[in-house]
Design a protein around this motif. Sequence first.
Motif, PDB file in Angstrom:
ATOM      1  N   LEU A 151       0.814  -1.219   0.000  1.00 40.93           N
ATOM      2  CA  LEU A 151       0.000   0.000   0.000  1.00 40.93           C
ATOM      3  C   LEU A 151       0.846   1.267   0.000  1.00 40.93           C
ATOM      4  CD1 LEU A 151      -2.685  -1.179   2.593  1.00 40.93           C
ATOM      5  CD2 LEU A 151      -3.063  -0.799   0.140  1.00 40.93           C
ATOM      6  N   LEU A 152       2.096   1.167   0.460  1.00 43.90           N
ATOM      7  CA  LEU A 152       2.993   2.320   0.483  1.00 43.90           C
ATOM      8  C   LEU A 152       3.773   2.481  -0.822  1.00 43.90           C
ATOM      9  CD1 LEU A 152       4.557   1.998   4.071  1.00 43.90           C
ATOM     10  CD2 LEU A 152       2.810   3.639   3.342  1.00 43.90           C
ATOM     11  N   CYS A 153       3.797   1.440  -1.642  1.00 41.54           N
ATOM     12  CA  CYS A 153       4.654   1.430  -2.829  1.00 41.54           C
ATOM     13  C   CYS A 153       4.335   2.545  -3.817  1.00 41.54           C
ATOM     14  CB  CYS A 153       4.547   0.076  -3.536  1.00 41.54           C
ATOM     15  SG  CYS A 153       5.637  -1.177  -2.836  1.00 41.54           S
ATOM     16  N   ASP A 154       3.117   3.019  -3.820  1.00 41.07           N
ATOM     17  CA  ASP A 154       2.697   4.054  -4.769  1.00 41.07           C
ATOM     18  C   ASP A 154       3.169   5.446  -4.390  1.00 41.07           C
ATOM     19  OD1 ASP A 154       1.477   3.384  -7.078  1.00 41.07           O
ATOM     20  OD2 ASP A 154      -0.505   4.074  -6.525  1.00 41.07           O
ATOM     21  N   LEU A 155       3.618   5.622  -3.161  1.00 37.61           N
ATOM     22  CA  LEU A 155       3.934   6.953  -2.659  1.00 37.61           C
ATOM     23  C   LEU A 155       5.346   7.384  -3.033  1.00 37.61           C
ATOM     24  CD1 LEU A 155       2.366   6.731   0.919  1.00 37.61           C
ATOM     25  CD2 LEU A 155       1.289   7.456  -1.219  1.00 37.61           C
ATOM     26  N   SER A 156       5.495   8.673  -3.348  1.00 40.48           N
ATOM     27  CA  SER A 156       6.809   9.222  -3.641  1.00 40.48           C
ATOM     28  C   SER A 156       7.585   9.427  -2.339  1.00 40.48           C
ATOM     29  CB  SER A 156       6.662  10.567  -4.364  1.00 40.48           C
ATOM     30  OG  SER A 156       6.077  11.527  -3.488  1.00 40.48           O
ATOM     31  N   GLU A 157       8.869   9.734  -2.461  1.00 38.10           N
ATOM     32  CA  GLU A 157       9.672   9.992  -1.261  1.00 38.10           C
ATOM     33  C   GLU A 157       9.123  11.188  -0.488  1.00 38.10           C
ATOM     34  OE1 GLU A 157      13.877  10.038  -1.380  1.00 38.10           O
ATOM     35  OE2 GLU A 157      14.026   8.394  -2.827  1.00 38.10           O
ATOM     36  N   LEU A 158       8.673  12.196  -1.221  1.00 39.92           N
ATOM     37  CA  LEU A 158       8.108  13.373  -0.557  1.00 39.92           C
ATOM     38  C   LEU A 158       6.834  13.008   0.198  1.00 39.92           C
ATOM     39  CD1 LEU A 158       8.077  16.396   0.014  1.00 39.92           C
ATOM     40  CD2 LEU A 158       6.872  16.731  -2.171  1.00 39.92           C
ATOM     41  N   GLU A 159       5.967  12.212  -0.431  1.00 42.96           N
ATOM     42  CA  GLU A 159       4.730  11.787   0.222  1.00 42.96           C
ATOM     43  C   GLU A 159       5.026  10.934   1.451  1.00 42.96           C
ATOM     44  OE1 GLU A 159       1.444  11.526  -3.353  1.00 42.96           O
ATOM     45  OE2 GLU A 159       3.088  10.061  -3.351  1.00 42.96           O
ATOM     46  N   LEU A 160       6.012  10.062   1.336  1.00 39.43           N
ATOM     47  CA  LEU A 160       6.391   9.223   2.478  1.00 39.43           C
ATOM     48  C   LEU A 160       6.970  10.074   3.606  1.00 39.43           C
ATOM     49  CD1 LEU A 160       8.001   6.259   0.535  1.00 39.43           C
ATOM     50  CD2 LEU A 160       5.986   6.096   2.001  1.00 39.43           C
ATOM     51  N   THR A 214      -6.227   4.230 -13.164  1.00 41.64           N
ATOM     52  CA  THR A 214      -5.021   5.011 -13.432  1.00 41.64           C
ATOM     53  C   THR A 214      -3.750   4.230 -13.119  1.00 41.64           C
ATOM     54  OG1 THR A 214      -4.890   5.976 -11.198  1.00 41.64           O
ATOM     55  CG2 THR A 214      -6.294   7.113 -12.814  1.00 41.64           C
ATOM     56  N   GLY A 215      -3.914   3.028 -12.582  1.00 40.82           N
ATOM     57  CA  GLY A 215      -2.768   2.240 -12.158  1.00 40.82           C
ATOM     58  C   GLY A 215      -2.396   2.464 -10.710  1.00 40.82           C
ATOM     59  N   LYS A 216      -3.122   3.354 -10.036  1.00 41.49           N
ATOM     60  CA  LYS A 216      -2.838   3.646  -8.630  1.00 41.49           C
ATOM     61  C   LYS A 216      -3.214   2.471  -7.742  1.00 41.49           C
ATOM     62  CE  LYS A 216      -4.158   6.821  -4.918  1.00 41.49           C
ATOM     63  NZ  LYS A 216      -5.027   7.953  -4.530  1.00 41.49           N
ATOM     64  N   VAL A 217      -2.413   2.228  -6.711  1.00 39.08           N
ATOM     65  CA  VAL A 217      -2.700   1.165  -5.742  1.00 39.08           C
ATOM     66  C   VAL A 217      -3.852   1.620  -4.843  1.00 39.08           C
ATOM     67  CG1 VAL A 217      -1.814  -0.173  -3.804  1.00 39.08           C
ATOM     68  CG2 VAL A 217      -0.323   0.329  -5.751  1.00 39.08           C
ATOM     69  N   VAL A 218      -4.960   0.891  -4.875  1.00 39.22           N
ATOM     70  CA  VAL A 218      -6.120   1.241  -4.056  1.00 39.22           C
ATOM     71  C   VAL A 218      -6.352   0.248  -2.925  1.00 39.22           C
ATOM     72  CG1 VAL A 218      -7.308   2.533  -5.860  1.00 39.22           C
ATOM     73  CG2 VAL A 218      -7.655   0.060  -5.688  1.00 39.22           C
ATOM     74  N   GLU A 253     -11.850  -6.213 -12.757  1.00 38.19           N
ATOM     75  CA  GLU A 253     -13.274  -6.048 -12.433  1.00 38.19           C
ATOM     76  C   GLU A 253     -13.539  -4.723 -11.710  1.00 38.19           C
ATOM     77  OE1 GLU A 253     -15.200  -9.343 -10.607  1.00 38.19           O
ATOM     78  OE2 GLU A 253     -14.368 -10.805 -12.004  1.00 38.19           O
ATOM     79  N   PHE A 254     -12.511  -4.215 -11.035  1.00 32.52           N
ATOM     80  CA  PHE A 254     -12.630  -2.929 -10.344  1.00 32.52           C
ATOM     81  C   PHE A 254     -12.443  -1.763 -11.316  1.00 32.52           C
ATOM     82  CE2 PHE A 254     -10.978   0.306  -7.221  1.00 32.52           C
ATOM     83  CZ  PHE A 254     -12.142   0.397  -6.476  1.00 32.52           C
ATOM     84  N   GLY A 255     -12.155  -2.103 -12.574  1.00 32.60           N
ATOM     85  CA  GLY A 255     -11.958  -1.062 -13.583  1.00 32.60           C
ATOM     86  C   GLY A 255     -10.534  -0.599 -13.667  1.00 32.60           C
ATOM     87  N   GLY A 256      -9.623  -1.372 -13.076  1.00 28.56           N
ATOM     88  CA  GLY A 256      -8.240  -0.949 -12.992  1.00 28.56           C
ATOM     89  C   GLY A 256      -7.333  -1.629 -13.987  1.00 28.56           C
ATOM     90  N   VAL A 257      -6.041  -1.291 -13.856  1.00 30.35           N
ATOM     91  CA  VAL A 257      -5.010  -1.885 -14.684  1.00 30.35           C
ATOM     92  C   VAL A 257      -3.902  -2.364 -13.793  1.00 30.35           C
ATOM     93  CG1 VAL A 257      -5.517  -0.473 -16.699  1.00 30.35           C
ATOM     94  CG2 VAL A 257      -3.878   0.356 -15.012  1.00 30.35           C
ATOM     95  N   ASN A 258      -3.205  -3.391 -14.224  1.00 28.96           N
ATOM     96  CA  ASN A 258      -2.049  -3.895 -13.471  1.00 28.96           C
ATOM     97  C   ASN A 258      -0.762  -3.438 -14.141  1.00 28.96           C
ATOM     98  OD1 ASN A 258      -4.278  -6.050 -12.777  1.00 28.96           O
ATOM     99  ND2 ASN A 258      -2.731  -6.145 -11.182  1.00 28.96           N
ATOM    100  N   ARG A 259       0.199  -3.079 -13.322  1.00 28.17           N
ATOM    101  CA  ARG A 259       1.466  -2.575 -13.856  1.00 28.17           C
ATOM    102  C   ARG A 259       2.358  -3.736 -14.259  1.00 28.17           C
ATOM    103  NH1 ARG A 259       2.428   2.131  -9.317  1.00 28.17           N
ATOM    104  NH2 ARG A 259       0.820   3.522 -10.060  1.00 28.17           N
TER     105      ARG A 259
END
Length: 259
Positions: A151-160, A214-218, A253-259
């Motif tokens: 769940l943290l993998c999507d965050l930038s260093e600044l966000e972290l 959008t490829g974002k981890v939800v 099914e959630f309408g998403g995409v996998n990276r």
Amino acid sequence: MNLDIERDVDYRVPALQRGLMVLEMFSSQQRQLSSHDIAERLGLSVSAIYRILHTLLEMGYLNKISKNTFELGPQVMCNGFSYLASRDIVEIAMPHLNNLRDRTSMTCHLSIREQTDSLYIYRAFAAQRLSVNIPIGSRLPCHCTAMGRVLLCDLSELELDNLYRHVRLDDYPPPAPKTLPELIKILVSDRETGWVLHRSDYSTAIACAINDHTGKVVAAINLSGPEAILDNPETQLICREHLLKTAKVISREFGGVNR
């Protein structure tokens, strides 16, 4: 208890009330407000609302777009819709996680991130003696768990850095990272791998991400079981492949995409 007397007691917290009133001032027609506008609507001076605005900024509920002008921050969207989104993702993920449990004989979980916690919102429990049993509604620190790291993998260093600015990491036992730089280094590796394996208390968990359009981890899913079973390389590989396939189906099914 005399209810009439109880109604006469004012339990309101003025600062909290004003903070919520500030957030309610913004709308699709009013996307930006100055500190003067906000103070005028509250009937207060700009200096009187300084601490309220500063607190909302620090917590991510407001963004400052110029010296004295504000807009709603991302935390409003995060908190406002996380519960509704979690209901949707549970309904979609439930049959697939149940199927994953039946194929692997491992307990499977679904979680979303709330600040620095991984919030468990569904569990497909494997009925075996050594099953991992983490109840729905449990919150575990993200940096200490496989799903949390996903769940943290999507965050930038600044966000972290902003997220963990006032959070101590050295209060948790190994193998949890003790510092933010150590956590960031681990997450770089996690992103490259595309899944996370974590061992603790005689159990092992493997986790991967659920993505939106959008490829974002939800959300994150895992399967977890006794260390003696999942330490077997062949079993681990089979379980991981089942997990990754399940994540792709749920994301689609959630309408998403996998990276």
